[in-house]
Design an enzyme around this catalytic site. Structure first.
Site, PDB file in Angstrom:
ATOM      1  CE  LYS A   1      -1.795   3.032   1.889  1.00  0.00           C
ATOM      2  NZ  LYS A   1      -1.594   4.447   1.462  1.00  0.00           N
TER       3      LYS A   1
ATOM      4  N   GLY B   1       2.664   4.852  13.082  1.00  0.00           N
ATOM      5  CA  GLY B   1       3.383   3.644  13.516  1.00  0.00           C
ATOM      6  C   GLY B   1       2.847   3.111  14.836  1.00  0.00           C
TER       7      GLY B   1
ATOM      8  CD  GLU C   1      13.121   0.653  10.034  1.00  0.00           C
ATOM      9  OE1 GLU C   1      13.671   1.638  10.559  1.00  0.00           O
ATOM     10  OE2 GLU C   1      13.471  -0.510  10.252  1.00  0.00           O
TER      11      GLU C   1
ATOM     12  CB  CYS D   1      13.234   9.276   7.981  1.00  0.00           C
ATOM     13  SG  CYS D   1      14.372   8.228   7.048  1.00  0.00           S
TER      14      CYS D   1
ATOM     15  CD  GLU E   1       9.948  13.220  11.173  1.00  0.00           C
ATOM     16  OE1 GLU E   1       8.815  12.746  11.379  1.00  0.00           O
ATOM     17  OE2 GLU E   1      10.857  12.607  10.588  1.00  0.00           O
TER      18      GLU E   1
HETATM   19  P1  NAD Z   1       2.379   8.626   7.332  1.00  0.00           P
HETATM   20  O1  NAD Z   1       2.559   7.882   8.601  1.00  0.00           O
HETATM   21  O2  NAD Z   1       1.379   9.693   7.263  1.00  0.00           O
HETATM   22  O3  NAD Z   1       2.000   7.596   6.156  1.00  0.00           O
HETATM   23  C1  NAD Z   1       2.819   6.491   5.839  1.00  0.00           C
HETATM   24  C2  NAD Z   1       1.973   5.434   5.168  1.00  0.00           C
HETATM   25  O4  NAD Z   1       1.023   4.947   6.115  1.00  0.00           O
HETATM   26  C3  NAD Z   1       1.166   5.926   3.980  1.00  0.00           C
HETATM   27  O5  NAD Z   1       1.141   4.933   2.983  1.00  0.00           O
HETATM   28  C4  NAD Z   1      -0.216   6.125   4.575  1.00  0.00           C
HETATM   29  O6  NAD Z   1      -1.253   6.032   3.620  1.00  0.00           O
HETATM   30  C5  NAD Z   1      -0.267   4.968   5.535  1.00  0.00           C
HETATM   31  N1  NAD Z   1      -1.258   5.110   6.619  1.00  0.00           N
HETATM   32  C6  NAD Z   1      -1.743   6.254   7.173  1.00  0.00           C
HETATM   33  N2  NAD Z   1      -2.661   5.964   8.121  1.00  0.00           N
HETATM   34  C7  NAD Z   1      -2.749   4.608   8.173  1.00  0.00           C
HETATM   35  C8  NAD Z   1      -3.517   3.695   8.954  1.00  0.00           C
HETATM   36  N3  NAD Z   1      -4.399   4.106   9.865  1.00  0.00           N
HETATM   37  N4  NAD Z   1      -3.337   2.377   8.744  1.00  0.00           N
HETATM   38  C9  NAD Z   1      -2.450   1.929   7.842  1.00  0.00           C
HETATM   39  N5  NAD Z   1      -1.701   2.737   7.053  1.00  0.00           N
HETATM   40  C10 NAD Z   1      -1.847   4.066   7.219  1.00  0.00           C
HETATM   41  O7  NAD Z   1       3.843   9.125   6.926  1.00  0.00           O
HETATM   42  P2  NAD Z   1       4.255  10.023   5.681  1.00  0.00           P
HETATM   43  O8  NAD Z   1       3.804  11.410   5.926  1.00  0.00           O
HETATM   44  O9  NAD Z   1       3.844   9.323   4.419  1.00  0.00           O
HETATM   45  O10 NAD Z   1       5.850   9.921   5.752  1.00  0.00           O
HETATM   46  C11 NAD Z   1       6.633  10.778   6.509  1.00  0.00           C
HETATM   47  C12 NAD Z   1       7.081  10.086   7.779  1.00  0.00           C
HETATM   48  O11 NAD Z   1       7.771   8.883   7.462  1.00  0.00           O
HETATM   49  C13 NAD Z   1       8.072  10.920   8.573  1.00  0.00           C
HETATM   50  O12 NAD Z   1       7.770  10.831   9.929  1.00  0.00           O
HETATM   51  C14 NAD Z   1       9.401  10.242   8.280  1.00  0.00           C
HETATM   52  O13 NAD Z   1      10.399  10.445   9.258  1.00  0.00           O
HETATM   53  C15 NAD Z   1       8.996   8.817   8.182  1.00  0.00           C
HETATM   54  N6  NAD Z   1       9.990   8.044   7.438  1.00  0.00           N
HETATM   55  C16 NAD Z   1      10.762   7.171   8.143  1.00  0.00           C
HETATM   56  C17 NAD Z   1      11.758   6.451   7.468  1.00  0.00           C
HETATM   57  C18 NAD Z   1      12.650   5.477   8.202  1.00  0.00           C
HETATM   58  O14 NAD Z   1      13.317   4.689   7.546  1.00  0.00           O
HETATM   59  N7  NAD Z   1      12.682   5.504   9.526  1.00  0.00           N
HETATM   60  C19 NAD Z   1      11.940   6.644   6.103  1.00  0.00           C
HETATM   61  C20 NAD Z   1      11.123   7.554   5.431  1.00  0.00           C
HETATM   62  C21 NAD Z   1      10.140   8.249   6.117  1.00  0.00           C
END
Ligand code: NAD
Length: 488
Positions: A185, A243, A260, A294, A390
């Site tokens: 997804k 997460g 992650e 990130c 962040e």
């Molecule tokens: P987000 O948590 O908003 O979304 C991430 C994914 O989760 C998307 O595909 C989203 O549709 C899905 N999602 C959202 N709500 C959900 C739910 N209730 N159930 C299941 N899936 C759901 O994050 P974002 O805004 O897309 O990404 C930015 C974040 O990701 C930042 O916090 C960044 O630090 C982190 N990030 C971490 C790493 C790492 O390796 N640690 C790498 C890249 C990004």
């Protein structure tokens, strides 16, 4: 370069075929640099997720995939890497248009790393082994004990928008190498390269159902994937808040999970560091991908004697940044991903000002088309909101320290623990800092993306479990213990 995009199929990829969402509904994909609509994608529903999971489960249990040797799986992954290389320009252009980042970033760094990731894990596919044990007899009888490393089953992979292609490869490559099947997804804000990779998976000849892609929102498609009883593990990269929610859902079902998550990583510049050599890299660690990384080194801890020099150097780099069209070769910074992200970044800039940080450079939106914002640097303290939360934008905070003890205390004074950067020429300081920093990784005198051979993980609110490296590979397996007791 041309901005003509080669768009992927705008449908769901399930069981080796393309289909519209069960609800027939779609969502628009915006080019954040122009505000124009690129295309409309399918909004996956719980019904679509169920079809994708059923296909993945079938592919895991029957058909060619479970019979396939590790070497054959490796060959398929290697072929996929070749196709990624062939389509490097197509993928880089899709990511630049979808995310708003400068074309050179995915073209130079991420897309080659995607090919490297598929090749690295292709090499592991025929080298997955268990362990044998020499143990004392059991109840007076000889015994042989050993373990089998087996795939887990159906993996649900949920990815973020900031580096969508690279992170997709982090999840697909190890999961497939060891024989799992996957339902992806992708983030609704950046799904185009995932759909293109699905087309390449099809072209490479992976059996039907081994990889499935359901586009759509997190609240509907993502949540349905996490809740589905036939998904054996969720591999999630995204925000800490989502997460935590996913971890609680997975906890209810006792489902395996790898998380992650976000970061607020320190860059520590000691008094002895070669500041002029470090400056461009310190700036890149804050401003690359408009700070939507990130691993962004957005807390810049610096020895008090060098604060002014560092602030002046970063200000000069920020003023020299070329912020604009991601496809213009002169561009060094593109657009933030969305209106929401722009508002969020500007809110943090306002918080920095109102809490008393000194604005050195930037802080404003640029223009009124797209979501461009100036590279921004504050001088402040570690307890400010901009130093603790962040931001996910091009905003760095310089924080002075007086000695190593204080630098370490400040570096670890955060809820996160993803990565850290240390700038020093003192070997004993390297030993002390790298041991004591509470992060999943440390860069010394450099900053960059993870290599697939190296484990990548976050401590504390930055994550749970490992990705990449052998630890990330084994996180896609289960280990079964076998005891043979001889009756003779
Ligand atoms: P987000 O948590 O908003 O979304 C991430 C994914 O989760 C998307 O595909 C989203 O549709 C899905 N999602 C959202 N709500 C959900 C739910 N209730 N159930 C299941 N899936 C759901 O994050 P974002 O805004 O897309 O990404 C930015 C974040 O990701 C930042 O916090 C960044 O630090 C982190 N990030 C971490 C790493 C790492 O390796 N640690 C790498 C890249 C990004």
């Amino acid at each position: 370069m041309t901005t003509q995009l080669q768009l992927p199929p705008a449908q769901l990829y399930i069981d080796g075929g393309w289909r519209a969402s069960a609800a027939g509904a779609g969502f628009e994909v915006e080019n954040p640099a122009t505000g124009a609509t690129i295309t409309t994608l399918s909004s996956g529903t719980a019904e679509d997720v169920d079809a994708a999971v059923k296909a993945a489960k079938r592919a895991f249990e029957s058909g060619p995939w479970p019979e396939m040797s590790g070497a054959e799986r490796g060959r398929l992954l290697w072929r996929l890497a070749d196709l990624v290389e062939r389509d490097r320009e197509v993928l880089a252009a899709l990511e630049a248009a979808d995310v708003g980042r400068p074309y050179f970033e995915p073209f130079t760094f991420e897309i080659p790393l995607v090919a490297d990731t598929f090749r690295y894990f292709a090499g592991w596919a025929d080298k997955i082994t268990g362990t044998t044990f020499t143990l004392p007899p059991f109840a007076g009888q000889e015994r042989l004990s050993y373990t089998l490393r087996q795939p887990i089953g159906v993996i649900g992979a949920i990815t973020p928008w900031n580096a969508p292609t690279m992170i997709l490869s982090w999840k697909l490559a190890p999961a497939l190498a060891v024989g799992n099947t996957v339902v992806v997804k992708p983030a609704e804000l950046a799904s185009l390269t995932t759909l293109h990779i699905a087309a390449l998976i099809d072209e490479a000849g992976f059996p039907s159902g081994v990889v499935n892609v359901v586009t759509g929102t997190g609240g509907v498609a993502g949540e349905a994937l996490v809740r589905h009883p036939d998904v054996d593990k969720i591999s999630f990269t995204g925000s800490t808040a989502v997460g935590r929610h996913i971890a609680s859902l997975a906890g209810e079902q006792l489902k395996k999970v790898t998380l992650e998550l976000g970061g607020k990583s320190p860059q520590i510049l000691r008094e002895d560091a070669d500041l002029q050599a470090a400056l461009p890299v310190i700036a890149t660690a804050v401003f690359a991908n408009q700070g939507q990384t990130c691993a962004s080194g957005s807390r810049i801890l610096v020895h008090r004697s060098r604060v002014d020099e560092l602030a002046a150097g970063l200000a000069e780099i920020a003023r020299g940044a070329v912020v604009g069209d991601p496809f213009d070769a002169a561009t060094t910074m593109g657009s933030l991903i969305s209106r929401d992200q722009l508002d969020r970044v500007l809110r943090y800039v306002e918080a920095g000002r109102s809490e008393g940080a000194r604005l050195v450079v930037g802080g404003n939106r640029i223009g009124d088309t797209g979501y461009f914002v100036e590279p921004t640097v504050f001088v402040g303290s570690n307890d400010l909101t901009i130093a603790q939360e962040e931001i996910f934008g091009p905003v760095g905070t310089i924080i002075p320290f007086d000695d190593d003890d204080e630098a370490l205390r400040l570096a670890n004074d955060t809820e996160y623990g993803l990565t850290a950067v240390l700038w020093t020429n003192d070997a004993s300081a390297v030993t002390r800092f790298t041991r004591t920093l509470r992060t999943g990784s440390v860069w010394v005198n450099a900053w960059g993306p993870p290599h697939p051979a190296l484990p990548w993980s976050g401590r504390q609110s930055s994550g749970l479990g490992e990705e990449l490296g052998t630890a990330g590979l084994l996180a896609n397996t289960t280990e079964k213990t076998i005891n043979l007791v001889s009756r003779g």
